[in-house]
Design a protein around this motif. Structure first.
Motif, short mmCIF file in Angstrom:
data_model
loop_
_atom_site.label_atom_id
_atom_site.label_comp_id
_atom_site.label_asym_id
_atom_site.label_seq_id
_atom_site.Cartn_x
_atom_site.Cartn_y
_atom_site.Cartn_z
N GLY A 40 5.56 -1.22 -1.74
CA GLY A 40 5.95 -0.83 -3.09
C GLY A 40 4.89 -0.70 -4.15
O GLY A 40 5.15 -0.12 -5.21
N ILE A 41 3.70 -1.24 -3.94
CA ILE A 41 2.67 -1.21 -4.97
C ILE A 41 1.31 -1.30 -4.30
O ILE A 41 1.18 -1.85 -3.20
CB ILE A 41 2.86 -2.38 -5.97
CG1 ILE A 41 2.00 -2.19 -7.23
CG2 ILE A 41 2.61 -3.73 -5.32
CD1 ILE A 41 2.33 -3.18 -8.35
N GLY A 42 0.29 -0.76 -4.94
CA GLY A 42 -1.05 -0.84 -4.40
C GLY A 42 -1.54 -2.27 -4.32
O GLY A 42 -1.27 -3.09 -5.21
N THR A 43 -2.26 -2.60 -3.24
CA THR A 43 -2.76 -3.96 -3.03
C THR A 43 -4.18 -3.90 -2.46
O THR A 43 -4.75 -2.83 -2.29
CB THR A 43 -1.86 -4.73 -2.03
OG1 THR A 43 -2.00 -4.14 -0.73
CG2 THR A 43 -0.40 -4.70 -2.46
N PHE A 44 -4.71 -5.08 -2.15
CA PHE A 44 -6.04 -5.17 -1.53
C PHE A 44 -5.92 -4.97 -0.02
O PHE A 44 -6.39 -5.77 0.78
CB PHE A 44 -6.67 -6.53 -1.82
CG PHE A 44 -6.74 -6.88 -3.29
CD1 PHE A 44 -7.02 -5.92 -4.23
CD2 PHE A 44 -6.51 -8.19 -3.70
CE1 PHE A 44 -7.09 -6.23 -5.58
CE2 PHE A 44 -6.58 -8.52 -5.05
CZ PHE A 44 -6.87 -7.55 -6.00
N SER A 45 -5.27 -3.89 0.35
CA SER A 45 -4.94 -3.63 1.74
C SER A 45 -5.92 -2.66 2.37
O SER A 45 -6.92 -2.26 1.76
CB SER A 45 -3.53 -3.04 1.81
OG SER A 45 -3.50 -1.81 1.12
N LYS A 46 -5.63 -2.25 3.59
CA LYS A 46 -6.47 -1.28 4.29
C LYS A 46 -6.66 -0.01 3.47
O LYS A 46 -7.75 0.59 3.47
CB LYS A 46 -5.86 -0.94 5.65
CG LYS A 46 -6.66 0.09 6.46
CD LYS A 46 -5.97 0.44 7.75
CE LYS A 46 -6.79 1.45 8.55
NZ LYS A 46 -6.94 2.74 7.82
N GLU A 47 -5.62 0.39 2.74
CA GLU A 47 -5.71 1.60 1.94
C GLU A 47 -6.75 1.46 0.83
O GLU A 47 -7.36 2.46 0.42
CB GLU A 47 -4.35 1.94 1.33
CG GLU A 47 -3.32 2.43 2.35
CD GLU A 47 -2.62 1.32 3.10
OE1 GLU A 47 -1.73 1.62 3.93
OE2 GLU A 47 -2.95 0.13 2.87
N ALA A 48 -6.96 0.25 0.33
CA ALA A 48 -8.00 0.02 -0.67
C ALA A 48 -9.39 0.23 -0.05
O ALA A 48 -10.28 0.83 -0.66
CB ALA A 48 -7.88 -1.38 -1.26
N TYR A 49 -9.56 -0.26 1.15
CA TYR A 49 -10.83 -0.07 1.87
C TYR A 49 -11.03 1.41 2.22
O TYR A 49 -12.16 1.92 2.15
CB TYR A 49 -10.85 -0.94 3.13
CG TYR A 49 -10.96 -2.42 2.83
CD1 TYR A 49 -12.19 -3.07 2.88
CD2 TYR A 49 -9.83 -3.17 2.48
CE1 TYR A 49 -12.29 -4.43 2.60
CE2 TYR A 49 -9.92 -4.52 2.19
CZ TYR A 49 -11.16 -5.15 2.25
OH TYR A 49 -11.27 -6.49 1.96
N ASP A 50 -9.95 2.09 2.56
CA ASP A 50 -10.03 3.52 2.84
C ASP A 50 -10.46 4.28 1.58
O ASP A 50 -11.21 5.27 1.66
CB ASP A 50 -8.68 4.06 3.32
CG ASP A 50 -8.30 3.56 4.70
OD1 ASP A 50 -9.20 3.09 5.43
OD2 ASP A 50 -7.11 3.65 5.06
N PHE A 51 -9.97 3.85 0.43
CA PHE A 51 -10.35 4.50 -0.83
C PHE A 51 -11.84 4.32 -1.09
O PHE A 51 -12.53 5.25 -1.53
CB PHE A 51 -9.52 3.96 -1.99
CG PHE A 51 -9.81 4.62 -3.31
CD1 PHE A 51 -9.41 5.92 -3.55
CD2 PHE A 51 -10.49 3.94 -4.31
CE1 PHE A 51 -9.69 6.55 -4.76
CE2 PHE A 51 -10.77 4.55 -5.53
CZ PHE A 51 -10.36 5.86 -5.75
N VAL A 52 -12.34 3.12 -0.84
CA VAL A 52 -13.78 2.87 -0.98
C VAL A 52 -14.57 3.79 -0.05
O VAL A 52 -15.58 4.38 -0.44
CB VAL A 52 -14.10 1.39 -0.70
CG1 VAL A 52 -15.62 1.17 -0.58
CG2 VAL A 52 -13.53 0.50 -1.80
N ASP A 53 -14.10 3.92 1.18
CA ASP A 53 -14.77 4.81 2.14
C ASP A 53 -14.78 6.25 1.64
O ASP A 53 -15.77 6.97 1.79
CB ASP A 53 -14.07 4.75 3.51
CG ASP A 53 -14.27 3.43 4.22
OD1 ASP A 53 -15.23 2.70 3.86
OD2 ASP A 53 -13.48 3.13 5.13
N MET A 54 -13.66 6.68 1.03
CA MET A 54 -13.59 8.03 0.49
C MET A 54 -14.59 8.20 -0.65
O MET A 54 -15.30 9.23 -0.72
CB MET A 54 -12.17 8.32 0.00
CG MET A 54 -11.94 9.76 -0.46
SD MET A 54 -12.51 10.09 -2.14
CE MET A 54 -11.39 9.04 -3.08
N LEU A 55 -14.68 7.23 -1.54
CA LEU A 55 -15.65 7.29 -2.63
C LEU A 55 -17.06 7.44 -2.08
O LEU A 55 -17.86 8.26 -2.58
CB LEU A 55 -15.56 6.02 -3.50
CG LEU A 55 -14.33 5.86 -4.38
CD1 LEU A 55 -14.33 4.47 -5.01
CD2 LEU A 55 -14.29 6.93 -5.47
#
Length: 493
Positions: free
Chosen positions: A18-33
């Motif tokens: 339901g909400i953004g967290t310090f999850s794998k998707e956060a690490y994926d976002f860093v990788d994208m940056l």
């Protein structure tokens, strides 16, 4: 050094539950940056949200938001099961945060993890609690008492505990011992997971820009535990509150309702609380953006109880003295000053004296009636340029709403009359990226070319703000490649 990055609140990440967290998707976002050649990730305040779900109205200026704790990491540690996590209703819209459902579910599932953790026996946990006791003890006690009062703010508590009488404090600490440990456990989890994510970002060459509001909430442990820091009367009620005068956002001004600082008291203590606050912020972030920087020069004081900000008056703030103490105690620190709005000469001088970069918003520049400091030809290098902030519409949403004259001006300014409206965001991104500003930050929504439906916040409104979420895998290889090309073209790599 020229650099660039993106603005995306943690809550807007496409994590599960339901909400953004310090999850794998956060690490994926860093990788994208990293893949896109970016050096910065700007976020919004990380504190636990209160009324209106605003990150700028938090129950603590030091605590972290339990909503951001990654449940999958707790599953990996054997404290929860996937079945348990999936058994709660987190909402059924992947691009929308349903805060009511998050509130009703998040603490229940985290309490399960706490009861299985035996955290009291953990040396790391106890060391964390000891190191942070100067704010954590008050916060955990505050939230526990608040729960016992069914969420009521502290100014509505019984007199003995509202005024922190010693016997009352001891009684609540004894009766709420387990609840207090639970809130400390949440902060321990938050700290562990956030610092792990930050370390990963730093290793990838990404610096985190944090955001701290100049003011704290009235309904907060900070105000309850330290009433002497604020303009409160003998009944612990504010004598005046913060806000902004009428402007283009709102004709009756913005009534924030935060208690104002007693700057004479802060001066008497050599600004000890502020030094602690900024020092702690640099433990969380690499760069700190201070919201409403103008308030250090002059602050807008609205009589407590007023329904609008119309009757407010400007009062003198601490000025450069505060920042001299900060520099003396912390040395040179990387601060961005949010200096938006009408700026007096004294505010401009304060910004110059601190040496901090201010902010330039492209959307504010395109008013065909006058020249503007927000147009790139008026910039100097020591500033941060944005297409828009969390308080602005997206570029495409904004461009759709502005007058024909302002559109004509923007086309003439960029010398590009052939751009289609559905690609206009790239023109403004390029305008920001090629400016002389050392730092350029683009909201994720603008890179994705999204419209008003993706707006993060509309000032002076309540109900539908802070709810937008980014879709998973929305950054295609093509977009990432284009961002990196532009970043290299404009020498920000």
């Amino acid at each position: 050094m020229r650099r660039s990055g993106m603005l995306l609140p943690v809550a807007s990440l496409p994590s599960k539950y339901g909400i953004g967290t310090f999850s794998k998707e956060a690490y994926d976002f860093v990788d994208m940056l990293h893949s896109a050649g970016q050096k910065l990730w700007q976020i919004l305040p990380l504190g636990p949200t209160g009324y209106g779900d605003s990150p700028y109205q938090s129950f603590s200026t030091f605590a972290g938001n339990p909503y951001f704790i990654d449940l999958d990491q707790l599953v990996g540690e054997g404290l929860l099961t996937e079945e348990e996590c999936n058994s709660y209703d987190w909402g059924n819209k992947s691009n929308y945060i349903d805060y009511e459902k998050i509130y009703l579910s998040r603490f229940k599932i985290l309490r399960k993890a706490y009861k299985r953790s035996n955290i009291g026996d953990s040396k790391k946990f106890n060391a964390y609690c000891k190191k942070n006791s100067w704010w954590l003890d008050d916060y955990a006690l505050y939230m526990s008492i608040k729960d016992s009062y069914e969420g009521k703010p502290w100014i509505e508590w019984d007199e003995e505990i509202r005024e922190r009488k010693e016997d009352a404090l001891l009684s609540y600490k004894r009766d709420l011992e387990e609840e207090i440990e639970f809130y400390k456990y949440l902060q321990y989890l938050f700290s562990q997971q956030w610092h792990k994510l930050k370390a990963y970002a730093n290793k990838k060459g990404i610096s985190i820009i944090g955001d701290i509001p100049i003011y704290v909430s009235l309904d907060s442990s900070d105000t309850w535990a330290n009433p002497e820091l604020f303009q409160l009367d003998k009944e612990c009620l504010p004598t005046a509150v913060a806000g902004c005068p009428p402007d283009s956002f709102c004709e009756t001004g913005q009534l924030w309702g935060n208690p104002l600082y007693d700057w004479e008291y802060h001066q008497f203590t050599d600004y000890e609380w502020w030094i602690k606050r900024i020092k702690y912020s640099f433990d969380l972030y690499d760069i700190v953006r201070i919201d409403h920087f103008r308030g250090f020069d002059e602050y807008y004081s609205i009589p407590y109880g007023d329904k609008t900000a119309v009757n407010g008056t400007w009062e003198k703030g601490p000025g450069i003295e505060l920042f001299k103490y900060l520099r003396q105690e912390l040395g040179e620190v990387d601060i961005i000053a949010e200096d938006l709005g009408f700026l007096t000469e004294s505010v401009k001088q304060l910004l110059k004296d601190t040496g901090y970069p201010g902010m330039k918003i492209l959307q504010f520049g395109f008013d065909s009636r006058e020249d503007s400091d927000y147009l790139p030809h008026n910039y100097d290098r020591n500033c941060v340029v944005y297409t828009g902030t969390h308080d602005n519409n997206t570029i495409r949403g904004w461009y759709k709403e502005i007058s024909r004259e302002d559109k004509k001006m923007s086309v003439n300014y960029m010398n590009n009359k052939y751009t289609r409206d559905n690609a206009i965001h790239w023109d403004f991104i390029c305008l920001a990226m090629r400016s002389v500003s050392d730092t350029c930050i683009i909201p994720v929504q603008d890179y994705l070319g999204l419209g008003s439906e993706a707006r993060t916040n509309t000032p002076s409104t309540v109900g539908q703000n802070w709810t937008w979420r980014m879709s998973k895998d929305c950054f295609s290889k093509k977009i990432i490649k284009k961002i990196k090309m532009l970043t290299k073209l404009y020498s920000r790599i």
